[in-house]
Design a protein around this motif. Structure first.
Motif, short mmCIF file in Angstrom:
data_model
loop_
_atom_site.label_atom_id
_atom_site.label_comp_id
_atom_site.label_asym_id
_atom_site.label_seq_id
_atom_site.Cartn_x
_atom_site.Cartn_y
_atom_site.Cartn_z
N HIS A 147 -4.15 1.61 -16.89
CA HIS A 147 -4.49 2.52 -15.78
C HIS A 147 -4.00 3.95 -16.00
O HIS A 147 -4.60 4.89 -15.53
CB HIS A 147 -3.97 1.97 -14.44
N HIS A 171 -5.30 12.60 -14.62
CA HIS A 171 -5.18 11.47 -15.54
C HIS A 171 -6.09 10.29 -15.23
O HIS A 171 -6.54 9.61 -16.15
CB HIS A 171 -3.71 11.03 -15.74
N LYS A 181 -2.50 9.78 -19.31
CA LYS A 181 -1.26 10.55 -19.53
C LYS A 181 -0.89 10.36 -21.00
O LYS A 181 -0.40 9.32 -21.40
CB LYS A 181 -0.12 9.99 -18.68
N HIS A 185 -7.67 4.50 -9.62
CA HIS A 185 -6.38 3.91 -9.24
C HIS A 185 -5.53 4.78 -8.31
O HIS A 185 -4.61 4.26 -7.69
CB HIS A 185 -5.60 3.43 -10.47
N HIS A 186 -5.84 6.06 -8.19
CA HIS A 186 -5.13 6.88 -7.18
C HIS A 186 -6.02 7.27 -6.01
O HIS A 186 -5.61 8.09 -5.18
CB HIS A 186 -4.54 8.14 -7.83
#
Ligand SMILES: [Fe+2]
Ligand SMILES: [Fe+2]
Length: 171
Positions: free
Chosen positions: A75, A125, A79, A149-150
């Motif tokens: 995930h 990211h 980064k 995911h965010h």
């Protein structure tokens, strides 16, 4: 893995053989490539999430385990190792949790001060990671977990994404 363990992991460099074996169980070659280009602390965070999810979802029905565990391991691949200093990682984590508005305001592209760049990396990211994963032929379901995911939770958030987000919060 608690907050202190994540801080300690910022100063370590290599995975233990058991962790290496664990990721090799779930990831193919492109997945391993993406995984290993993350920093050690992001690798440990992702493994902690995957192990946590395996424990939490053991008795859950209707979960796509393969996508969920791969999603947990990959995930944060957007980064890239070495892009953010250790200190900035800590500050970014605090800003993301406590001052999300500032993260957007300060994380603008083109500003080359290192904290701004770290905030920018933190902001983009998910989409960058999804693009990297898609380019390497990672399963589309895993790509969408990386990308979202965010994202804020909605009524349409699927089971794997909400499990992933819960595990990300806790690890
Ligand atoms: Fe993330
Ligand atoms: Fe994460």
């Amino acid at each position: 893995m608690g907050c202190w363990q994540r801080l300690i992991d910022l100063f370590r460099t290599k995975l233990k053989p058991a962790d290496r074996e664990f990721i090799e169980t779930y990831l193919d070659e492109p997945g391993l490539f993406l995984f290993t280009q993350m920093s050690y602390s992001d690798q440990k965070h992702s493994i902690a999430m995957a192990r946590f999810l395996l424990g939490e979802t053991e008795n859950l029905k209707g979960v796509d385990f393969q996508s969920l565990i791969q999603g947990a391991l990959l995930h944060d691949v957007g980064k890239v190792k070495g892009e953010m200093s250790r200190l900035n990682r800590i500050i970014v984590g605090v800003i993301r949790r406590l001052f999300p508005g500032l993260r957007k305001k300060w994380g603008q592209r083109g500003k080359n001060r290192s904290l701004r760049h770290a905030l920018y990396v933190d902001l983009i990211h998910p989409s960058r990671g999804a693009y990297m994963a898609e380019s390497l032929g990672i399963d589309p379901k895993v790509v969408s977990l990386i990308k979202q995911h965010h994202d804020p939770k909605t009524d349409n958030t699927d089971l794997e994404l909400s499990l992933l987000q819960m595990a990300d919060e806790k690890n």
